[in-house]
Design a protein around this motif. Structure first.
Motif, PDB file in Angstrom:
ATOM      1  N   ALA A 199      -7.281  -0.753  -4.955  1.00  0.00           N
ATOM      2  CA  ALA A 199      -6.560  -1.373  -3.839  1.00  0.00           C
ATOM      3  C   ALA A 199      -7.006  -2.821  -3.656  1.00  0.00           C
ATOM      4  O   ALA A 199      -6.191  -3.698  -3.328  1.00  0.00           O
ATOM      5  CB  ALA A 199      -6.797  -0.576  -2.561  1.00  0.00           C
ATOM      6  N   VAL A 226     -14.215  -5.964  -0.384  1.00  0.00           N
ATOM      7  CA  VAL A 226     -14.661  -4.704  -0.981  1.00  0.00           C
ATOM      8  C   VAL A 226     -16.136  -4.526  -0.654  1.00  0.00           C
ATOM      9  O   VAL A 226     -16.926  -5.480  -0.679  1.00  0.00           O
ATOM     10  CB  VAL A 226     -14.404  -4.693  -2.514  1.00  0.00           C
ATOM     11  CG1 VAL A 226     -15.229  -5.747  -3.228  1.00  0.00           C
ATOM     12  CG2 VAL A 226     -14.659  -3.320  -3.102  1.00  0.00           C
ATOM     13  N   THR A 245       0.821  -1.214   0.000  1.00  0.00           N
ATOM     14  CA  THR A 245       0.000   0.000   0.000  1.00  0.00           C
ATOM     15  C   THR A 245       0.851   1.258   0.000  1.00  0.00           C
ATOM     16  O   THR A 245       0.504   2.262  -0.615  1.00  0.00           O
ATOM     17  CB  THR A 245      -0.927   0.002   1.227  1.00  0.00           C
ATOM     18  OG1 THR A 245      -1.657  -1.228   1.261  1.00  0.00           O
ATOM     19  CG2 THR A 245      -1.894   1.156   1.174  1.00  0.00           C
ATOM     20  N   ARG A 301      -9.817   4.445  -6.459  1.00  0.00           N
ATOM     21  CA  ARG A 301      -8.606   3.982  -5.764  1.00  0.00           C
ATOM     22  C   ARG A 301      -8.931   2.860  -4.790  1.00  0.00           C
ATOM     23  O   ARG A 301      -8.163   1.909  -4.629  1.00  0.00           O
ATOM     24  CB  ARG A 301      -7.940   5.142  -5.026  1.00  0.00           C
ATOM     25  CG  ARG A 301      -6.548   4.807  -4.508  1.00  0.00           C
ATOM     26  CD  ARG A 301      -5.988   5.906  -3.636  1.00  0.00           C
ATOM     27  NE  ARG A 301      -6.741   6.054  -2.391  1.00  0.00           N
ATOM     28  CZ  ARG A 301      -6.317   6.787  -1.368  1.00  0.00           C
ATOM     29  NH1 ARG A 301      -5.180   7.449  -1.442  1.00  0.00           N
ATOM     30  NH2 ARG A 301      -7.047   6.885  -0.266  1.00  0.00           N
ATOM     31  N   TYR A 302     -10.080   2.949  -4.135  1.00  0.00           N
ATOM     32  CA  TYR A 302     -10.513   1.896  -3.212  1.00  0.00           C
ATOM     33  C   TYR A 302     -10.683   0.575  -3.960  1.00  0.00           C
ATOM     34  O   TYR A 302     -10.225  -0.479  -3.500  1.00  0.00           O
ATOM     35  CB  TYR A 302     -11.818   2.321  -2.547  1.00  0.00           C
ATOM     36  CG  TYR A 302     -12.454   1.263  -1.675  1.00  0.00           C
ATOM     37  CD1 TYR A 302     -11.888   0.899  -0.463  1.00  0.00           C
ATOM     38  CD2 TYR A 302     -13.630   0.638  -2.079  1.00  0.00           C
ATOM     39  CE1 TYR A 302     -12.480  -0.067   0.339  1.00  0.00           C
ATOM     40  CE2 TYR A 302     -14.235  -0.334  -1.291  1.00  0.00           C
ATOM     41  CZ  TYR A 302     -13.648  -0.685  -0.078  1.00  0.00           C
ATOM     42  OH  TYR A 302     -14.234  -1.640   0.705  1.00  0.00           O
ATOM     43  N   PHE A 345     -11.267   8.747  -5.166  1.00  0.00           N
ATOM     44  CA  PHE A 345     -11.230   7.929  -3.950  1.00  0.00           C
ATOM     45  C   PHE A 345     -12.019   6.631  -4.120  1.00  0.00           C
ATOM     46  O   PHE A 345     -11.611   5.581  -3.613  1.00  0.00           O
ATOM     47  CB  PHE A 345     -11.761   8.739  -2.764  1.00  0.00           C
ATOM     48  CG  PHE A 345     -10.848   9.860  -2.354  1.00  0.00           C
ATOM     49  CD1 PHE A 345      -9.510   9.613  -2.046  1.00  0.00           C
ATOM     50  CD2 PHE A 345     -11.300  11.162  -2.290  1.00  0.00           C
ATOM     51  CE1 PHE A 345      -8.658  10.651  -1.677  1.00  0.00           C
ATOM     52  CE2 PHE A 345     -10.457  12.197  -1.920  1.00  0.00           C
ATOM     53  CZ  PHE A 345      -9.131  11.944  -1.614  1.00  0.00           C
ATOM     54  N   VAL A 346     -13.128   6.693  -4.850  1.00  0.00           N
ATOM     55  CA  VAL A 346     -13.902   5.472  -5.113  1.00  0.00           C
ATOM     56  C   VAL A 346     -13.088   4.503  -5.965  1.00  0.00           C
ATOM     57  O   VAL A 346     -12.983   3.305  -5.660  1.00  0.00           O
ATOM     58  CB  VAL A 346     -15.232   5.820  -5.813  1.00  0.00           C
ATOM     59  CG1 VAL A 346     -15.939   4.553  -6.297  1.00  0.00           C
ATOM     60  CG2 VAL A 346     -16.144   6.603  -4.882  1.00  0.00           C
TER      61      VAL A 346
END
Length: 458
Positions: A177, A186, A108, A173-174, A170-171
């Protein structure tokens, strides 16, 4: 002064009149501190791998080489006429976004530091000081385009895009990840395991890189190009506006279409994917106006001064006889919020009804208990209708509403074309098609002026 594309990167002081030289040097002196910041960021990159325990050797080399390049380029960028070094810093910042995606970093820390340092490098490279050499190339002129009643590059037009792009980042990238296995699960509040199944489907895995991180990269580029330039960038930085438009309008429509096809190609819905698609869609109406103003400028320069479109794209131009923008004394965010609400309230009633029909079409298979080809047809057609309704809500794109004639014809004909000419599926399709055709004709009230483009808003 005969400028060529190479002058964006390589210039000599004597190429410009003394007035331009002084403006450029004063601007560089005021903003030159940013290159000391990028130099420090270079040191940060070099120190990252041993302190963050990188697992991918390619990421180690990427950060170390990028760090040394930033240090060297920052030194040269401190000299006002080394535009190539100032541009190279921006490209290093973009690479820092791409590297974790290309090398599928397993930690990360590599992903987060890449985005954080990349954002700072681009902010110091082009957002704070603006385009390298902007004072050498920019011509004086108005903020409001000729014949327009407002400025399409104003912050009240760009702040909604910035907010939505950050949210989309941000959505995405989540989800990225999860694809890189930085997190084990998720979240999906509506479709159970749908998001996980979509992100691990054969369609997603067919991409050479994480498709979610590719979306995050697209959003962060939206942020960068929304921030870049002042309130007259529609004429001083046309290339920024055009790339900004390409990132949001055609690429946004493509990404929305791919999400819409999920239930057909993958067999599942994904809440976060739908959220990302909705964000991309809402950004489009806020972007079209500025692109139109820049295209009008390029046409004006071609007709009035015989300046090539290519040259105007990179060096900008001006329009004569227009008044400067009146500065609003109101708080910017407060003013922006009111502008957005006013735009929503001005949405023609018929477009709202068409949107409702599109939503009902998507829900019809579940409500009326039918499945198969017609269900897939209504899922996709309904979602596409909502997409084009939101785009047509912009006054600039209002003529796009006539595309609903084609949607209506398809809905009426599709039961027989697809071999499902009976029952609830058929009648819901025919009724929706007839209504959509009838509702697409009212134009709605047009409040603003946009020069000679007004005649095309029919």
């Amino acid at each position: 002064m005969d400028l060529t594309f190479s002058n964006l990167f390589f210039v000599k002081k004597e190429m410009f009149p003394q007035e331009k030289q002084l403006e450029h040097e004063e601007h560089h002196q005021r903003t030159g501190w940013v290159y000391y910041c990028t130099l420090v960021l270079g040191l940060w990159l070099i120190a990252n791998p041993p302190t963050a325990d990188y697992q991918v050797p390619a990421m180690v080399w990427s950060d170390v080489i990028s760090g040394f390049l930033l240090i060297g380029l920052s030194y040269f960028a401190l000299k006002p006429y080394k535009l190539w070094a100032q541009w190279a810093i921006v490209f290093i910042g973009v690479w820092l976004y791409i590297a974790p995606m290309v090398f599928w970093t397993e930690k990360t820390a590599g992903l987060l530091s890449g985005y954080l340092i990349g954002t700072l490098v681009i902010a110091f490279g082009i957002i704070i000081p603006r385009q390298p050499g902007i004072k050498l190339f920019a011509q004086s002129g108005p903020n409001i385009p000729g014949g327009w009643s407002y400025n399409p590059s104003s912050w009240s037009q760009r702040i909604p895009v910035l907010f939505l792009a950050w949210l989309g980042f941000f959505v995405a990238r989540y989800m990225g990840a999860f694809q890189l296995e930085h997190i084990d699960t998720v979240w999906d509040p509506f479709f159970g395991d749908g998001t996980r199944k979509v992100l691990t489907s054969k369609v997603s895995e067919s991409f050479p890189v994480s498709d979610a991180l590719l979306g995050a990269f697209s959003y962060i580029m939206d942020v960068v190009f929304a921030y870049a330039g002042g309130t007259h960038r529609w004429r001083t930085m046309p290339w920024v506006v055009i790339i900004f438009g390409i990132l949001i309008i055609p690429l946004g429509v493509v990404s929305i279409t791919l999400v819409i096809l999920q239930p057909v190609s993958v067999g599942y819905w994904c809440t976060l994917c739908l959220t990302s698609a909705t964000i991309s869609l809402i950004m489009i109406p806020f972007t079209i106006d500025e692109v139109l103003a820049t295209l009008q400028l390029m046409r004006h320069e071609k007709k009035a001064r015989n300046t090539s479109y290519w040259k105007t794209l990179w060096f900008g131009g001006t329009m004569d006889g227009e008044t400067e923008e009146k500065k609003s004394p109101e708080i910017l965010l407060e003013h922006t919020g009111r502008v957005v609400i006013e735009d929503l309230l001005r949405t023609p009633w018929n477009l709202v009804v068409i949107m409702a029909i599109g939503a009902l079409l998507m829900l019809a298979p579940a409500l009326l208990q039918y499945s198969g080809t017609m269900a897939d047809n209504h899922h996709v057609t309904g979602a596409l209708m909502i997409t084009f309704v939101i785009i047509a809500m912009s006054e600039v794109a209002r003529p796009l509403r006539y595309i609903f004639i084609l949607f209506g014809i398809w809905l009426v004909a599709s039961p027989w074309i697809l071999g499902s000419g009976e029952g609830a599926a058929m009648w819901s399709s025919i009724a929706s098609g007839v209504l959509v055709i009838a509702l697409c004709f009212p134009r709605g009230k047009i409040e603003d002026k946009r020069g000679n483009y007004d005649k095309y808003i029919i």
